[in-house]
Design a protein around this motif. Sequence first.
Motif, short mmCIF file in Angstrom:
data_model
loop_
_atom_site.label_atom_id
_atom_site.label_comp_id
_atom_site.label_asym_id
_atom_site.label_seq_id
_atom_site.Cartn_x
_atom_site.Cartn_y
_atom_site.Cartn_z
N CYS A 231 1.00 -1.15 0.14
CA CYS A 231 0.34 0.24 0.15
C CYS A 231 0.81 1.04 -0.23
O CYS A 231 0.19 2.35 -0.54
N ARG B 228 -3.73 4.70 4.44
CA ARG B 228 -5.22 5.34 3.87
C ARG B 228 -6.55 4.14 3.07
O ARG B 228 -5.70 3.18 2.57
N TRP B 229 -7.37 4.51 3.05
CA TRP B 229 -8.39 3.34 2.77
C TRP B 229 -8.21 3.55 1.00
O TRP B 229 -8.27 2.38 0.07
N ARG B 230 -7.47 4.75 0.61
CA ARG B 230 -7.92 4.65 -0.91
C ARG B 230 -6.61 3.64 -1.38
O ARG B 230 -6.53 3.09 -2.27
N ASP B 231 -5.90 3.87 -0.61
CA ASP B 231 -4.43 3.36 -0.99
C ASP B 231 -5.00 1.65 -1.14
O ASP B 231 -4.53 0.52 -1.35
N LEU C 258 -6.93 2.05 12.83
CA LEU C 258 -6.56 2.21 10.54
C LEU C 258 -6.48 0.83 10.46
O LEU C 258 -7.60 0.50 9.41
N ASN D 199 -9.37 -0.66 7.81
CA ASN D 199 -9.75 -0.72 6.54
C ASN D 199 -10.13 -2.44 6.15
O ASN D 199 -10.31 -2.56 5.28
#
Length: 192
Positions: A7, A36-39, A72, A76
């Motif tokens: 990630c 990060r969630w988007r990654d 996190l 995730n």
Amino acid sequence: MSGGEPCQQAPFVEALLHECQERGIATSVETTGYARWRDVERVCRYADLVLYDVKCMDSTKHKAFTGVPNMLILENLRNLAGAFADTPIVVRTPIVPGFNDMADDIEAIVHFLQGIATVRSYELLAYHRFGEPKYRQLNRRYPLRGETSPSEERMRELRAIADRVGEPADVPSDDPSPSTAEAGTDAGRSAA
């Protein structure tokens, strides 16, 4: 894709996995989920299988050992299951004596995983010191110097605990994955 942490290089990993899928090559991603969630989403979008570390449910204890809290990571994992309902997830816990080798540690993880439909199995990995030579080459102190692997007997006991609480736990003993079972490496500590 394994690591370090895939990630951390999401655009490259996403492009590579997409190309693999286009060519009919099966893909998998091994991640700590500390990103990060988007990654995480980008990296796992083209994965046929996700190997995901969950080291400890106690966030304070997790931070003391890895350097980061686990909120996190857990968020995730839930997001991953919701976003990619058809992608199986194998959750793995590297067992480190003195950190997460107690019955309540394993029970808490199994209880958490029971609420995540895409988790296909739960593996317990015995900590090993495969990363120690890397630290010597970099002239760095190995954070878990002197730490020993849990005994086969202890791993059987923990597997029995996991099996009693939930789904049967897989405990690979002859082929540990260096990047996951090396809970004390910088990747394990900074990427949790």
